[in-house]
Design a protein around this motif. Sequence first.
Motif, mmCIF file in Angstrom:
data_model
loop_
_atom_site.group_PDB
_atom_site.id
_atom_site.type_symbol
_atom_site.label_atom_id
_atom_site.label_comp_id
_atom_site.label_asym_id
_atom_site.label_seq_id
_atom_site.Cartn_x
_atom_site.Cartn_y
_atom_site.Cartn_z
ATOM 1 N N GLU A 172 0.913 -1.174 0.014
ATOM 2 C CA GLU A 172 0.048 0.085 0.031
ATOM 3 C C GLU A 172 0.725 1.242 0.059
ATOM 4 O O GLU A 172 0.327 2.328 -0.266
ATOM 5 C CB GLU A 172 -0.975 0.091 1.151
ATOM 6 C CG GLU A 172 -0.412 0.132 2.502
ATOM 7 C CD GLU A 172 -0.110 -1.111 3.239
ATOM 8 O OE1 GLU A 172 0.220 -2.101 2.531
ATOM 9 O OE2 GLU A 172 0.099 -0.977 4.410
ATOM 10 N N ARG A 224 -16.529 6.647 -4.463
ATOM 11 C CA ARG A 224 -16.771 4.911 -4.378
ATOM 12 C C ARG A 224 -18.206 4.784 -4.324
ATOM 13 O O ARG A 224 -18.839 5.090 -3.308
ATOM 14 C CB ARG A 224 -16.168 4.664 -3.099
ATOM 15 C CG ARG A 224 -14.891 4.706 -3.061
ATOM 16 C CD ARG A 224 -14.138 3.397 -2.311
ATOM 17 N NE ARG A 224 -12.615 3.762 -2.640
ATOM 18 C CZ ARG A 224 -11.606 3.154 -1.989
ATOM 19 N NH1 ARG A 224 -11.990 2.387 -0.913
ATOM 20 N NH2 ARG A 224 -10.350 3.387 -2.360
ATOM 21 N N ARG A 242 -14.223 10.463 -1.010
ATOM 22 C CA ARG A 242 -13.359 10.526 -0.180
ATOM 23 C C ARG A 242 -12.063 11.276 -0.496
ATOM 24 O O ARG A 242 -11.826 11.515 -1.822
ATOM 25 C CB ARG A 242 -12.757 9.181 -0.163
ATOM 26 C CG ARG A 242 -12.149 8.664 1.451
ATOM 27 C CD ARG A 242 -12.072 7.328 1.156
ATOM 28 N NE ARG A 242 -10.670 7.066 2.056
ATOM 29 C CZ ARG A 242 -10.087 5.931 1.714
ATOM 30 N NH1 ARG A 242 -10.168 4.980 0.835
ATOM 31 N NH2 ARG A 242 -8.821 5.765 2.450
ATOM 32 N N TYR A 259 -5.868 12.211 6.099
ATOM 33 C CA TYR A 259 -5.454 11.192 5.172
ATOM 34 C C TYR A 259 -3.832 11.497 5.236
ATOM 35 O O TYR A 259 -3.162 10.545 5.384
ATOM 36 C CB TYR A 259 -6.067 11.213 3.951
ATOM 37 C CG TYR A 259 -5.644 9.887 3.352
ATOM 38 C CD1 TYR A 259 -6.552 8.716 3.905
ATOM 39 C CD2 TYR A 259 -4.940 9.780 2.169
ATOM 40 C CE1 TYR A 259 -6.368 7.447 3.127
ATOM 41 C CE2 TYR A 259 -4.687 8.570 1.501
ATOM 42 C CZ TYR A 259 -5.343 7.378 2.223
ATOM 43 O OH TYR A 259 -5.131 6.292 1.468
ATOM 44 N N ARG A 299 -0.597 8.256 -5.504
ATOM 45 C CA ARG A 299 -1.925 9.188 -4.835
ATOM 46 C C ARG A 299 -1.349 10.643 -4.727
ATOM 47 O O ARG A 299 -1.794 11.708 -5.139
ATOM 48 C CB ARG A 299 -2.702 8.857 -3.882
ATOM 49 C CG ARG A 299 -3.568 7.732 -4.052
ATOM 50 C CD ARG A 299 -4.465 7.134 -2.927
ATOM 51 N NE ARG A 299 -5.165 6.041 -3.032
ATOM 52 C CZ ARG A 299 -5.831 5.271 -2.206
ATOM 53 N NH1 ARG A 299 -5.777 5.662 -0.872
ATOM 54 N NH2 ARG A 299 -6.913 4.520 -2.563
ATOM 55 N N LEU A 359 0.567 2.525 -3.273
ATOM 56 C CA LEU A 359 -0.631 3.126 -3.393
ATOM 57 C C LEU A 359 -0.783 4.826 -2.929
ATOM 58 O O LEU A 359 -1.035 5.696 -3.726
ATOM 59 C CB LEU A 359 -1.644 2.518 -2.853
ATOM 60 C CG LEU A 359 -3.236 2.754 -3.212
ATOM 61 C CD1 LEU A 359 -3.495 2.688 -4.771
ATOM 62 C CD2 LEU A 359 -3.966 1.718 -2.369
ATOM 63 N N LEU A 360 -0.210 4.977 -1.724
ATOM 64 C CA LEU A 360 -0.071 6.225 -1.100
ATOM 65 C C LEU A 360 0.745 7.112 -1.841
ATOM 66 O O LEU A 360 0.349 8.323 -2.126
ATOM 67 C CB LEU A 360 0.398 5.848 0.409
ATOM 68 C CG LEU A 360 -0.745 5.133 1.057
ATOM 69 C CD1 LEU A 360 -0.134 5.010 2.602
ATOM 70 C CD2 LEU A 360 -1.974 5.637 1.154
HETATM 71 C C1 LIG Z 1 -4.599 0.283 1.368
HETATM 72 C C2 LIG Z 1 -5.052 1.392 2.050
HETATM 73 C C3 LIG Z 1 -3.891 2.556 2.524
HETATM 74 C C4 LIG Z 1 -6.212 2.223 1.277
HETATM 75 C C5 LIG Z 1 -6.717 3.376 1.841
HETATM 76 O O1 LIG Z 1 -7.256 3.228 2.993
HETATM 77 O O2 LIG Z 1 -6.753 4.288 1.289
HETATM 78 C C6 LIG Z 1 -7.383 1.376 0.809
HETATM 79 O O3 LIG Z 1 -7.949 0.772 1.978
HETATM 80 C C7 LIG Z 1 -8.465 2.328 -0.067
HETATM 81 O O4 LIG Z 1 -9.371 2.268 0.636
HETATM 82 O O5 LIG Z 1 -8.072 2.506 -1.203
#
Ligand SMILES: CC(C)[C@H](C(=O)O)[C@@H](O)C(=O)O
Length: 174
Positions: A102, A119, A148, A155, A109, A105-106
């Motif tokens: 993750e 979502r 979100r 965050y 972003r 991912l962070l």
């Molecule tokens: C993996 C994690 C950091 C991520 C978040 O919470 O942002 C995921 O759970 C999401 O919701 O995209």
Amino acid sequence: MSQPELKKSKTSVTKTITLLPGDHVGTEIVNEAVKVLKAIEANTPHQDIKFDFKNHLIGGAAIDATGSPLPDDSLTAAKSSDAVLLGAVGGPKWGTGSVRPEQGLLKIRKELNLYANLRPCNFTSDSLLELSPLKSEIVRGTDFTVVRELVGGIYFGEREEQEDSEDKESAWDT
Ligand SMILES: CC(C)[C@H](C(=O)O)[C@@H](O)C(=O)O
């Protein structure tokens, strides 16, 4: 006198798409999305659209191959493309160590300022109701969208833990 019909030539456009399938279901999702984009390519009567797909690594797959959850070439490709398709990252294999899927991912972003996370929550078919962990009569008709924020506020905001504060009593999160 009738004018001769002008033959319009199709304009041609190529868009570069960075594919970051990631792990597990992420690879399946991105494969299906690519099929949709290829169908679009084949059905654009007024414009000749081509997608130039570039595959790159993120998440556990990237850790396995390079040791990093978001290798530099993945980030560079994402930054220089017209769009990015990211599947999903993570899985039991990569656990909770200091290098985790993750983190990729962070980082992406943050680097691409991907602040808006939409979502939708609904059932595309009633046949899916029974698959919900909640009773179907409760969830039938569910239809909302979670909005979100992903790069600021709580965050990614600055924080100070109680132990680190001068008075040892206050803590904050922004
Ligand atoms: C993996 C994690 C950091 C991520 C978040 O919470 O942002 C995921 O759970 C999401 O919701 O995209």
